[in-house]
Write a protein that holds these residues in place. Structure first.
Motif, mmCIF file in Angstrom:
data_model
loop_
_atom_site.group_PDB
_atom_site.id
_atom_site.type_symbol
_atom_site.label_atom_id
_atom_site.label_comp_id
_atom_site.label_asym_id
_atom_site.label_seq_id
_atom_site.Cartn_x
_atom_site.Cartn_y
_atom_site.Cartn_z
ATOM 1 N N ALA A 111 18.229 -20.565 2.458
ATOM 2 C CA ALA A 111 17.453 -21.845 1.472
ATOM 3 C C ALA A 111 18.409 -23.045 1.681
ATOM 4 O O ALA A 111 17.550 -24.026 1.532
ATOM 5 N N ALA A 160 18.613 -21.142 -5.771
ATOM 6 C CA ALA A 160 18.579 -19.962 -5.014
ATOM 7 C C ALA A 160 19.851 -19.735 -4.156
ATOM 8 O O ALA A 160 20.613 -18.675 -4.029
ATOM 9 N N SER A 188 5.978 -24.864 -13.039
ATOM 10 C CA SER A 188 6.652 -26.079 -12.776
ATOM 11 C C SER A 188 5.902 -27.391 -13.141
ATOM 12 O O SER A 188 4.594 -27.384 -12.981
ATOM 13 N N PRO A 232 10.692 -18.956 -8.210
ATOM 14 C CA PRO A 232 12.309 -19.327 -7.965
ATOM 15 C C PRO A 232 13.268 -18.769 -8.815
ATOM 16 O O PRO A 232 14.304 -18.415 -8.496
ATOM 17 N N GLN A 233 12.949 -18.190 -10.043
ATOM 18 C CA GLN A 233 13.899 -17.384 -11.002
ATOM 19 C C GLN A 233 14.129 -16.162 -10.519
ATOM 20 O O GLN A 233 15.393 -15.541 -10.732
ATOM 21 N N PHE A 258 14.813 -25.964 -6.318
ATOM 22 C CA PHE A 258 14.766 -24.400 -6.469
ATOM 23 C C PHE A 258 15.376 -23.746 -5.483
ATOM 24 O O PHE A 258 16.149 -22.929 -5.511
ATOM 25 N N LEU A 259 15.356 -24.350 -4.189
ATOM 26 C CA LEU A 259 16.218 -23.786 -3.265
ATOM 27 C C LEU A 259 17.563 -23.995 -3.194
ATOM 28 O O LEU A 259 18.432 -22.967 -2.836
#
Length: 174
Positions: free
Chosen positions: A19, A61, A127, A138-139, A57-58
């Protein structure tokens, strides 16, 4: 069992590193496009749609997926002011107390994060960027990271109970 858990933690660390690498790739690509626009003028002005959203998002993560492997490697930030002044039995008792409380808190957070992901999927939450991404995607990384952390905390608790002494040490102390 030990080998399987260690491989699971390693997988979380590898996913977190991937990520971070993807963040670097996306940001570098956008910087190169910005340089191209400066050199070539407005006709060469391009952007990666929602690149900031993807990077965010990354980052989430990477942050969550790295929690378990960093715990197991002893590289979480710790304040040893109290534990360094305690005897070995008191230090072990404090470690057990902290591991029980942290396991409960991580399990609680994991449960509600999974419920949030389920609700995002159920309601079709997206989003708000140029590229609409279903939020449950992403969750899932957050859920996986919290689940891994809960497992790692419980694993460390069991390991400490079996050892009969405190086992968590800073990487610098080992």
């Amino acid at each position: 069992m030990r080998r399987g858990l260690d491989l699971l933690y390693l997988a979380g660390g590898v996913a977190a590193a991937a990520a971070i690498s993807l963040i670097c790739l996306v940001v570098t690509a956008q910087v190169c496009l910005n340089i191209l626009a400066r050199i070539g003028g407005p006709g060469y002005s391009f952007t990666i749609p929602s690149y900031a959203d993807f990077a965010g998002f990354l980052l989430a993560a990477a942050s969550f997926l790295a929690l378990a492997p960093t715990l197991r490697a002893g590289v979480h930030i710790r304040v040893n002011l109290l534990t360094s002044r305690l005897g070995s039995r008191a230090s072990w008792a404090l470690e057990l107390l902290v591991l029980v409380m942290a396991s409960a808190l991580a399990g609680y957070a994991c449960f509600y994060a999974i419920n949030l992901t389920w609700e995002s999927w159920d309601f079709g939450d997206m989003s708000t960027g140029m590229v609409a991404i279903p939020l449950w995607i992403p969750q899932l990384a957050m859920d996986a990271g919290l689940a891994l952390l809960t497992i790692a905390l419980l694993d460390t608790l069991v390991e400490s109970l079996r050892a009969g002494h405190a086992i968590i040490a800073d990487a610098g102390e080992a």
